[in-house]
Scaffold this active site. Sequence first.
Site, PDB file in Angstrom:
ATOM      1  N   LYS A  35       0.841  -1.205   0.000  1.00  0.00           N
ATOM      2  CA  LYS A  35       0.000   0.000   0.000  1.00  0.00           C
ATOM      3  C   LYS A  35       0.882   1.265   0.000  1.00  0.00           C
ATOM      4  CE  LYS A  35      -0.324  -0.406   5.025  1.00  0.00           C
ATOM      5  NZ  LYS A  35      -1.163  -0.720   6.172  1.00  0.00           N
ATOM      6  N   ARG A 129     -10.258   0.175  15.580  1.00  0.00           N
ATOM      7  CA  ARG A 129     -10.413   1.111  14.468  1.00  0.00           C
ATOM      8  C   ARG A 129     -11.580   0.634  13.607  1.00  0.00           C
ATOM      9  NH1 ARG A 129      -4.504   1.782  11.756  1.00  0.00           N
ATOM     10  NH2 ARG A 129      -5.090  -0.325  11.125  1.00  0.00           N
ATOM     11  N   TYR A 255      17.053  29.259   8.271  1.00  0.00           N
ATOM     12  CA  TYR A 255      15.868  29.900   8.835  1.00  0.00           C
ATOM     13  C   TYR A 255      15.932  29.939  10.364  1.00  0.00           C
ATOM     14  CZ  TYR A 255      13.296  29.860   4.420  1.00  0.00           C
ATOM     15  OH  TYR A 255      12.878  30.070   3.144  1.00  0.00           O
ATOM     16  N   MET A 303      12.719  23.922   2.408  1.00  0.00           N
ATOM     17  CA  MET A 303      11.889  23.172   1.463  1.00  0.00           C
ATOM     18  C   MET A 303      12.734  22.431   0.412  1.00  0.00           C
ATOM     19  SD  MET A 303       8.817  24.452  -1.040  1.00  0.00           S
ATOM     20  CE  MET A 303       7.839  25.204   0.242  1.00  0.00           C
TER      21      MET A 303
HETATM   22  C1  LIG Z   1      -0.333  -1.743   6.792  1.00  0.00           C
HETATM   23  C2  LIG Z   1      -0.914  -2.999   7.288  1.00  0.00           C
HETATM   24  C3  LIG Z   1      -0.091  -4.116   7.471  1.00  0.00           C
HETATM   25  C4  LIG Z   1       1.424  -4.068   7.363  1.00  0.00           C
HETATM   26  O1  LIG Z   1       1.946  -3.476   8.552  1.00  0.00           O
HETATM   27  P1  LIG Z   1       3.518  -3.331   8.777  1.00  0.00           P
HETATM   28  O2  LIG Z   1       3.629  -2.828  10.167  1.00  0.00           O
HETATM   29  O3  LIG Z   1       4.000  -2.340   7.778  1.00  0.00           O
HETATM   30  O4  LIG Z   1       4.112  -4.664   8.582  1.00  0.00           O
HETATM   31  C5  LIG Z   1      -0.705  -5.296   7.825  1.00  0.00           C
HETATM   32  N1  LIG Z   1      -2.054  -5.377   7.995  1.00  0.00           N
HETATM   33  C6  LIG Z   1      -2.851  -4.299   7.854  1.00  0.00           C
HETATM   34  C7  LIG Z   1      -4.306  -4.446   8.077  1.00  0.00           C
HETATM   35  C8  LIG Z   1      -2.316  -3.080   7.501  1.00  0.00           C
HETATM   36  O5  LIG Z   1      -3.122  -2.023   7.374  1.00  0.00           O
END
Ligand SMILES: *Cc1c(COP(=O)(O)O)cnc(C)c1O
Length: 358
Positions: A35, A129, A255, A303
């Site tokens: 992802k 969640r 800055y 930046m």
């Molecule tokens: C992102 C995610 C993972 C992977 O988590 P990592 O800590 O990056 O290994 C696994 N399961 C779900 C549901 C996630 O959202």
Amino acid sequence: MPRSTVARIDLRALQHNYRMACELAGSARAVAVVKADGYGHGIREIAGALAPEAPKFAVACIEEALAIRGAGIRQPVKLLQGVHSSEDLKDCYRHEFEPVLHSEQQLEWLARCPAPPAFWLKVNSGMNRLGFLPADLHDVVDRLTAMGARPQLQGFVTHFACADDPESPMTERQTACFEEATAGWPELQKSIGNSAAHFRAGQKLFDWSRPGIMLYGGSPLLGKTGPELGLRPVMTLEAPLITRRTVRAGESVGYGAGWVAERDTIMGMVAIGYGDGYPRHAGTGTPAAVNGQRIRLIGRVSMDMLAVDLTSAPDTAVGDRVELWGQTVGVDEVARCAGTISYELLTGITARVVREYR
Ligand SMILES: *Cc1c(COP(=O)(O)O)cnc(C)c1O
């Protein structure tokens, strides 16, 4: 010629890390989590490099899954956040995406879907969640049966809240909760376990684990770096040194004039900043490297550029390549200096930075 601020992506290191996840997963199979554009590494290239070995991929949303199909990759893709409209279910069916359904609304869409895709149910084992409560699971499955979608139910998914902390009792509690909640369906598959869970001795991973950050060489555990866990860094973030000069004692840099030279200091400017995704909260002392020698940041990150102290690397010249993280300086180290985690740094690299693959 483009500015040579680049993220070099080592696909061999990625494959090494994926194999390590598979070994640690034991009898569970490892779904490669790609992802957020492959944690900022480029989803098409990352999925492509893992496609010969990974039986399945996981992403957050359908756009990401479509990008995998766009790269010509045929494995099933799990949608960890389910679907965001009833239309999405048709795409899931057509493209063999497996949404993880977590809400009443998603069940309603499913009930009205003439050709339901293969799907999973998210169980809320304590993260709070998303997901169905264990107590409601039998009712949910009964409703799936009534709507005719039960044959497409692949199994159950849950997610750990505290697996990054080996001391936390939460992971064991969630594992037991999930196992008990799903015990009535031994024929269905179970998926648990982010990267961190792979490093827990004796952790049950059931049928499918879901490693993410570890594939990219980032540490999933508090207080440990990826290399300490045997992982190899996949991204090396590099930018050129564009000036080099001496700052006199008493002069400030950048800055806010927040950093003041205590003595005459050879300083360099590096062509990378928060506009590239380098964390602005990385303060004076954050490590970087040039020609294999460690140096430190000074002053505030701008930046488009940042300043480094070249005292410990006097033989540098304009044009030399500065490593912001990679082999010499771990991304976990920089994350710690910026008060965050490697996940945020890797996914935060912006489109301005060219990705180069080898
Ligand atoms: C992102 C995610 C993972 C992977 O988590 P990592 O800590 O990056 O290994 C696994 N399961 C779900 C549901 C996630 O959202």
